[in-house]
Design an enzyme around this catalytic site. Structure first.
Site, mmCIF file in Angstrom:
data_model
loop_
_atom_site.group_PDB
_atom_site.id
_atom_site.type_symbol
_atom_site.label_atom_id
_atom_site.label_comp_id
_atom_site.label_asym_id
_atom_site.label_seq_id
_atom_site.Cartn_x
_atom_site.Cartn_y
_atom_site.Cartn_z
ATOM 1 C CB SER A 105 -0.959 -0.036 1.198
ATOM 2 O OG SER A 105 -1.980 0.919 1.055
ATOM 3 C CD GLU A 208 -2.473 -2.825 -3.885
ATOM 4 O OE1 GLU A 208 -3.675 -2.944 -3.543
ATOM 5 O OE2 GLU A 208 -1.700 -2.020 -3.350
ATOM 6 C CG HIS A 278 -5.320 -3.091 0.260
ATOM 7 N ND1 HIS A 278 -4.550 -2.653 -0.801
ATOM 8 C CD2 HIS A 278 -4.998 -2.296 1.307
ATOM 9 C CE1 HIS A 278 -3.809 -1.628 -0.403
ATOM 10 N NE2 HIS A 278 -4.061 -1.395 0.869
#
Length: 315
Positions: A105, A208, A278
């Site tokens: 992230s 992502e 995630h």
């Protein structure tokens, strides 16, 4: 399984879910590992895990820890604020000594800066709280991949693409010696035009994101395309894009629409289903490593070969 030294630190957002944080530490300890917690891991300043100076200092301590793995407590937001202060050279030297830096992230910002500035390889993978501290326990595949990293055994990964992509793979001849890079799409795109955006040609770009509507994802992909980034890649791998919410206005516009359109705009194959993002089930991916990619029917294989095991210090 050999006992390993894992250093926990917080370079981004403040830890709010203390229960998950504690469960993560306890889980790693139950596996027999020595868990060292950074002195500022639970610091709080506004939405951050301490002010900017505190988090830069935490990165420096992680680099000096001589741990086998430096694992982030959580992602969130914070690393792009301190990119010009991140001790990239110290982190690269720590990696040379055998410390593997792992996260996802917001951690994408550090990984990109590190690779752009030093060429050092880091790992996209779990975070302490959301993965090891999951209420139902860690995902078995994620945990196995993390253990492979600790033991120096992980040499690649594989996944199956949806049936509609099988025809495209029929003519896929494989890739050799391509640089694997990428991470969170939003964070990566925010680095465009800065010294912290890796200049990767003929690479394998994996992406992502979470809580981004498909049209926002498409807009960011178009930004990468218009900047010439996508045209320089040998493949684009799409992991999980979670937390999206369908709206009546979309009239069928979704992530499949986004992927299909992208295939019509770039020459590189666009493959979906990469087990990363995630989500509980995630593999670990070496950002900056050379990889080989091959396909057999709907099955895609990506290997990076043997990398040194943490604890085997370079001299």
């Amino acid at each position: 399984m050999k006992k390993k030294h894992i250093y926990i630190y917080s370079p981004s957002s403040a830890v709010r879910d203390k229960a998950a944080y504690r469960r993560g530490i306890q889980r790693l300890q139950a596996l027999g590992h020595e868990v060292e917690v950074d002195e500022a891991a639970l610091s709080t300043y506004q939405r951050f895990a301490g002010d900017d100076r505190t988090r830069v200092a935490a990165l420096s301590r992680a680099a000096a820890s001589r741990a086998d793995v430096a694992l982030i407590s959580r992602g969130g937001y914070g690393l792009t604020r301190i990119l010009d202060a991140i001790p990239c050279k110290a982190i690269a030297k720590a990696i040379e000594r055998g410390t593997e830096f792992v996260g996802l992230s917001d951690f994408t910002a550090l990984q990109c800066a590190l690779f752009a500035k030093t060429g050092a390889v880091s790992w996209s993978g779990p975070a302490l709280g959301e993965d090891f501290g999951a209420e139902d326990g860690p995902d078995e595949i994620m945990e196995a991949c993390f253990d492979d990293l600790l033991q120096g055994q992980g040499e690649g990964t594989g996944w199956r693409v949806p049936p509609r992509e099988a025809e495209m793979l029929a003519g896929f001849r494989g890739l050799h010696g391509a640089t694997l890079w990428g991470g969170n799409l939003c964070v990566l795109t925010s680095l465009l035009g800065t010294p912290y955006f890796p200049a990767v040609d003929k690479g394998v770009l994996f992406l992502e994101d979470v809580n981004e509507h498909p049209y926002r994802i498409e807009r960011m992909l178009d930004q990468l395309r218009h900047a010439g980034v996508l045209a320089r890649q040998k493949a684009v791998l799409l992991g999980h894009f979670t937390g999206t919410r369908k709206l009546p206005h979309d009239r069928g516009f979704d992530m499949r629409t986004v992927a299909d359109r992208l295939r019509g705009l770039i020459k590189a194959p666009v493959l979906t289903g990469l087990p990363f993002g995630h989500v509980p089930t995630k593999v670990l991916l070496p950002v900056g490593a050379k990889v080989e990619v091959a396909a057999d029917g709907r099955d895609v294989f990506m290997v990076w070969g043997h990398r040194h095991a943490p604890g085997h210090r370079a001299h």
